[in-house]
Design a protein around this motif. Structure first.
Motif, mmCIF file in Angstrom:
data_model
loop_
_atom_site.group_PDB
_atom_site.id
_atom_site.type_symbol
_atom_site.label_atom_id
_atom_site.label_comp_id
_atom_site.label_asym_id
_atom_site.label_seq_id
_atom_site.Cartn_x
_atom_site.Cartn_y
_atom_site.Cartn_z
ATOM 1 N N LEU A 5 0.838 -1.199 0.000
ATOM 2 C CA LEU A 5 0.000 0.000 0.000
ATOM 3 C C LEU A 5 0.873 1.249 0.000
ATOM 4 O O LEU A 5 1.912 1.300 0.649
ATOM 5 C CB LEU A 5 -0.918 0.024 1.222
ATOM 6 N N GLY A 6 0.437 2.270 -0.718
ATOM 7 C CA GLY A 6 1.182 3.517 -0.815
ATOM 8 C C GLY A 6 1.500 3.832 -2.261
ATOM 9 O O GLY A 6 1.702 2.927 -3.071
ATOM 10 N N GLU A 7 1.552 5.126 -2.601
ATOM 11 C CA GLU A 7 1.693 5.561 -3.983
ATOM 12 C C GLU A 7 2.879 6.510 -4.140
ATOM 13 O O GLU A 7 2.733 7.729 -4.080
ATOM 14 C CB GLU A 7 0.405 6.267 -4.437
ATOM 15 N N PRO A 8 4.106 5.973 -4.304
ATOM 16 C CA PRO A 8 5.257 6.851 -4.547
ATOM 17 C C PRO A 8 5.057 7.612 -5.861
ATOM 18 O O PRO A 8 4.385 7.120 -6.770
ATOM 19 C CB PRO A 8 6.425 5.876 -4.646
ATOM 20 N N LEU A 13 -7.895 2.584 4.433
ATOM 21 C CA LEU A 13 -8.925 2.042 3.546
ATOM 22 C C LEU A 13 -8.822 2.654 2.154
ATOM 23 O O LEU A 13 -8.959 1.952 1.146
ATOM 24 C CB LEU A 13 -10.320 2.276 4.127
ATOM 25 N N ASP A 14 -8.563 3.938 2.070
ATOM 26 C CA ASP A 14 -8.399 4.565 0.757
ATOM 27 C C ASP A 14 -7.218 3.947 0.020
ATOM 28 O O ASP A 14 -7.297 3.661 -1.179
ATOM 29 C CB ASP A 14 -8.204 6.067 0.920
ATOM 30 N N ALA A 15 -6.119 3.693 0.734
ATOM 31 C CA ALA A 15 -4.942 3.073 0.112
ATOM 32 C C ALA A 15 -5.249 1.654 -0.347
ATOM 33 O O ALA A 15 -4.770 1.209 -1.399
ATOM 34 C CB ALA A 15 -3.773 3.066 1.099
ATOM 35 N N VAL A 16 -6.035 0.915 0.429
ATOM 36 C CA VAL A 16 -6.436 -0.443 0.039
ATOM 37 C C VAL A 16 -7.229 -0.413 -1.259
ATOM 38 O O VAL A 16 -6.979 -1.190 -2.190
ATOM 39 C CB VAL A 16 -7.274 -1.097 1.158
#
Length: 386
Positions: A239-242, A371-374
């Motif tokens: 999870l996470g958006e570099p 939850l948004d990241a999921v």
């Protein structure tokens, strides 16, 4: 902006002394069992008047689901939530002529400079009253995370003033290397946290010292700050958006949007800056997970569960620092809007320390972030060709 999230989106509205606080939740999965009883416990943990060291404002914070559910199930359509303000007293501010000057360390001046107008009582939109909407929406996100992914979120008070649950030492400048800290993160529950009322610090001796400190500053018509530690367990990896929406960056954004916050650190935090890399590095080990054939874990967790802006499957934990509440009963020197020096003392009903009541707010913002990241990651994996 009053909207948070990319997929699981929450929009809030409401002022300190308005009629109500509201939230609209978009893209909650359909078919989730949801009633007011799922949301109310967290609002009750946040509500004022819980003890002698919190504001005496008497609000029950009863949540109402206005739309988005039928027969106790979510429809997949926007969920509207409302909590009435039942004990607002704007006259507390007007009778004290508090609209004639910007209160020290409040948002009166900055709101006036930005909008050319401001709420005449309390903090308006900058008041912690607006966090009711976050907690209500966060309770929905928590239920989705818990039931669909087994993710648990628990926060607790780790310091108040100079009273620490894990005091920094020359040998252990960061709590991550202190005996007992990681074990606490593994086992702590909300029930255990709430057993240590009114401070919610999970150690009887430390909690007693914190209460004594808060009572001391309250009786002196002053205030004190503190730190909340939050752990997110059973996290999936990936999870996470570099680069700009790294998971820790979005968590920092979420936490620093909470009123009165002044600091955020994840994993070893600032204490980790004082140790050498040979001690700080998290070595990998073969794990026992069954999600992937080559699932790995780490021997230590100084990273706080995030590496390269992406969750690595370990527990995520972080600290949020809260300043002393700006409203105090002591006389202070400031200036009115004409620049003339005045001596003021604040009215209204306020907490001498916000951290015990801020725990469900931190948990709510963590739930909204995760939850948004999921859901963002699910949208990506749904399109993957291999």
């Amino acid at each position: 902006m009053s909207t948070f999230g990319h997929v699981f989106r929450v929009t809030t509205a409401g002022e300190s002394h308005g009629r109500s606080v509201t939230a609209i939740v978009d893209n909650c999965p359909p078919g989730l069992s949801l009633t007011e009883d799922d949301i109310q416990p967290q609002l009750t943990r946040r509500r004022p008047g819980q003890s002698a060291i919190s504001t005496p404002r008497n609000e029950f914070d009863r949540v109402e689901i206005q739309s988005g559910t039928e027969n106790g199930l979510t429809l997949g359509t926007p969920i509207a939530l409302r909590v009435l303000n039942e004990d607002q007293r704007p006259h507390d501010y007007k009778t004290k002529k508090m609209d004639l000057y910007p209160r020290p360390s409040h948002a009166d001046w900055t709101y006036l400079e930005k909008y050319g107008i401001k709420a005449s009582s309390g903090g308006g939109r900058s008041s912690a009253r607006e966090t009711i909407a976050r907690v209500a929406a966060g309770a929905i996100a928590e239920k989705v995370l818990r039931e669909a992914h087994g993710i648990e979120i628990v926060a607790f008070v780790s310091s108040t003033g100079d009273e620490f649950l894990f005091p920094p030492t020359p040998e252990h400048p960061t709590a991550t290397t202190q005996p007992g800290f990681q074990k606490l993160l593994e086992t702590i529950t909300r029930k255990q946290v709430d057993a240590f009322q009114p401070c919610r610090c999970p150690d009887a001796d430390v909690s007693a010292r914190m209460v004594a400190l808060i009572e001391k500053v309250r009786d002196a018509h002053d205030s004190i700050g503190g730190v909340i530690t939050c752990v997110i367990r059973n996290m999936p990896a990936g999870l996470g958006e570099p680069c700009f929406d790294k998971l820790e960056a979005v968590l920092a954004h979420a936490m620093m949007s909470i009123p009165s916050t002044k600091a955020f650190s994840i994993g070893s935090g600032f204490g980790g800056c004082q140790v050498r890399g040979s001690r700080h590095n998290d070595s990998f080990l073969k794990g026992t997970g069954d999600r992937e054939k080559l699932h790995l874990t780490t021997k230590t967790n100084n990273s706080g569960g995030v590496q390269g802006g992406i969750s690595n499957g370990a527990h995520i934990y972080f600290d949020v620092g809260f300043k002393p509440p700006a409203t105090i009963g002591q006389e202070q020197t400031t200036a009115n809007y004409d620049g003339q020096e005045v001596v003021v003392s604040s009215g209204g009903r306020h907490d001498p320390c916000v951290v015990p009541r801020a725990i469900p707010i931190v948990e709510a913002m963590a739930a909204l972030t995760i939850l948004d990241a999921v859901l963002v990651q699910r949208s990506r994996t749904a399109m993957m060709t291999r």
